[in-house]
Design an enzyme around this catalytic site. Structure first.
Site, PDB file in Angstrom:
ATOM      1  N   SER A  27      -6.909   4.414  -1.399  1.00 32.91           N
ATOM      2  CA  SER A  27      -6.891   2.184  -1.505  1.00 32.91           C
ATOM      3  C   SER A  27      -8.221   1.891  -1.775  1.00 32.91           C
ATOM      4  O   SER A  27      -7.560   0.494  -2.297  1.00 32.91           O
ATOM      5  CB  SER A  27      -5.980   2.361  -0.042  1.00 32.91           C
TER       6      SER A  27
ATOM      7  N   THR B 165      -8.120  -2.111   1.791  1.00 31.24           N
ATOM      8  CA  THR B 165      -7.520  -2.784   0.445  1.00 31.24           C
ATOM      9  C   THR B 165      -7.792  -4.324   0.759  1.00 31.24           C
ATOM     10  O   THR B 165      -8.333  -5.292  -0.136  1.00 31.24           O
ATOM     11  CB  THR B 165      -6.014  -3.036   0.026  1.00 31.24           C
TER      12      THR B 165
ATOM     13  N   ASP C  67       1.215  -1.407  -0.240  1.00 30.93           N
ATOM     14  CA  ASP C  67       0.105  -0.028   0.470  1.00 30.93           C
ATOM     15  C   ASP C  67       0.689   1.415   0.212  1.00 30.93           C
ATOM     16  O   ASP C  67       1.459   1.574   1.041  1.00 30.93           O
ATOM     17  CB  ASP C  67      -0.906   0.307   0.986  1.00 30.93           C
TER      18      ASP C  67
ATOM     19  N   ASP D  42      -0.689   0.612  -4.673  1.00 29.20           N
ATOM     20  CA  ASP D  42      -2.270   0.669  -5.049  1.00 29.20           C
ATOM     21  C   ASP D  42      -1.857   2.481  -6.026  1.00 29.20           C
ATOM     22  O   ASP D  42      -2.896   3.118  -6.313  1.00 29.20           O
ATOM     23  CB  ASP D  42      -3.629   0.915  -4.451  1.00 29.20           C
ATOM     24  N   HIS D  43      -1.318   2.911  -5.213  1.00 31.04           N
ATOM     25  CA  HIS D  43      -1.294   4.059  -5.810  1.00 31.04           C
ATOM     26  C   HIS D  43       0.578   4.927  -4.988  1.00 31.04           C
ATOM     27  O   HIS D  43       1.837   3.930  -3.973  1.00 31.04           O
ATOM     28  CB  HIS D  43      -2.155   5.160  -5.290  1.00 31.04           C
TER      29      HIS D  43
HETATM   30 ZN   LIG Z   1      -3.385   6.040   1.902  1.00 29.09          ZN
END
Ligand SMILES: [Zn+2]
Length: 427
Positions: free
Chosen positions: A79, A132, A31, A299-300
């Site tokens: 997320s 998540t 994450d 996720d980013h």
């Molecule tokens: Zn975050």
């Protein structure tokens, strides 16, 4: 001729891979782990006594890059939207937990795996109903509805069965409530339950639920630097016993993101280390079980982390390695103590200079938040670490793959492509 031969080799190898649809899937999500985090981790882990820069586990399995934008024209995902894309192949709005833009549930790969009779598992260091993991086994219009999401882990029956056979993470606060005690319901459904991390080894069979903190588990840097690796090891051991059924597990390095939000580089590198060690375990599992696929992505990215800052061409990893506590823990220690110098020197290798002393003393008078910011400012300046935001950024993330079917995850991908390909394997 040479060209024809290599084309033939390519065709042969791709057909070999096509035959090797994986039986088991290990899906790992860092994450907030944008590319800058894996680069930073390489230099952080570098053995400075040798000339070459040592590679990390990430360097050994890199296959592609993925776009992370959500479905609401913001470019910058959260997320929940990203996990929904990664679990279902559907882009949605920020905050969505496995629902589409119209707030209708979308089927996730974990649910499909369960329908197919596979064993399913979720492992995280956040609360297990955080965005998540939630996006794999529950459906909700908002990630903030933590109680409803936890309820789904019982109520979201798949072919009459509970959706997830193994859950390891935090979250007792959401599972043991006045209005409902989900832990008792899990026990009644035959789950082994534990809330004692030191007894992780005593979880002997599936189904099982381990909740090791009221909300998120403590940061790797502050308490247990290997808690995700230990849970990964436990999960893979338990799943291995059921592998004739096939299994799907999602393992999240949840708190890389939290350290990124805090702009706390030592915190982030400790989380990266725990996640990297967990990936090593998954890789080793595949070496022994070549019918299994490992896919790792993020996720980013978070924080706009920069390796190098203030116009200087350097990044001081020794400073970062010298920090022994997260800034939030160090804030508490400095607030409690009358001897700031001793606390500072016990937890960092940064000089308690007259300038730093004055800065910390003045910030302490102003309270917890200013002190926390002052600590991070000193660490970031001393290590030449930069940050541009307390939120997320929209940079593409890396895709890593290893094992059966890994060649599917190459090149430039959308995050939904990753899900589509995995769902295709499960189907
Ligand atoms: Zn975050």
């Amino acid at each position: 001729m040479k060209k024809q031969l290599s084309l033939l080799a390519l065709l042969c190898s791709s057909s070999v891979y096509a035959e090797q649809a994986p039986k088991n899937i290990i899906y790992m999500i860092g994450d907030g782990m944008g590319p800058v985090y894996t680069t930073a981790y390489r230099y952080y882990k570098d053995d400075a006594t040798t000339k070459p820069i040592e590679t990390t586990v990430f360097d050994t399995i890199l296959t592609g890059m993925a776009y992370t934008y959500p479905d609401d024209h913001t470019y910058v995902t959260d997320s929940a939207a990203s996990a929904t894309a990664l679990s279902s192949g559907h882009k949605s709005y920020n905050g969505a937990i496995a629902v589409n833009t119209d707030k209708k549930p979308v089927k996730t790969m974990l649910e499909i795996a369960k329908e197919k009779g596979m064993i399913t598992a979720l492992v995280a260091t956040s609360q297990i109903n955080h965005a998540t993991p939630a996006s794999f086994a529950s459906h909700n219009e908002s990630r903030r509805n933590y109680d409803e999401i936890a309820n789904d882990y019982i109520d979201n029956k798949i072919a009459g069965k509970l959706p997830v056979d193994l859950m390891l993470g935090g979250g007792t606060k959401y599972f043991i409530r006045e209005d409902r005690n989900l832990v008792e319901e899990f026990k009644a459904a035959g789950y082994q339950y534990s809330d004692d991390f030191t007894a992780l080894k005593d979880i002997k069979q599936l189904p099982a639920l381990g909740l090791y903190a009221p909300v998120g588990m403590p940061f790797a840097l502050d308490e247990n630097p290997t808690r995700l690796a230990q849970m990964t090891n436990k999960a893979l051991n338990l799943l291995d016993e059921k592998k004739q059924q096939g299994f799907f597990v999602m393992i999240e390095g949840s708190q890389i993101d939290w350290c990124g939000h805090a702009n706390d580089i030592a915190c982030a590198m400790a989380e990266m280390d725990d996640f990297a060690n967990s990936i090593e375990l998954a890789k080793k599992y595949i070496d022994n079980n070549p019918d299994t696929l490992l896919v790792v992505t993020a996720d980013h990215s978070t924080g706009g982390l920069s390796i190098g800052a203030h116009g200087q061409y350097k990044w001081e990893t020794e400073v970062i390695k010298g920090v022994k506590a997260t800034a939030s823990k160090l804030t508490g220690l400095l607030l409690e103590s009358n001897d700031m110098k001793s606390v500072w020197q016990a937890n960092t290798n940064i000089e308690f200079s007259a300038e730093n002393k004055l800065k910390l003393e003045q910030a302490k008078k102003l309270g917890e938040k200013p002190l926390n910011l002052a600590i991070k400012d000193i660490i970031n300046k001393a290590s030449f670490t930069g940050w541009t935001t307390g939120g997320h950024t929209a940079v593409d993330v890396q895709v890593f793959a290893y094992g059966a079917g890994a060649s599917e995850f190459t090149g430039s991908l959308n995050n939904t492509d990753i899900a589509d390909k995995l769902i295709n394997f499960i189907n």
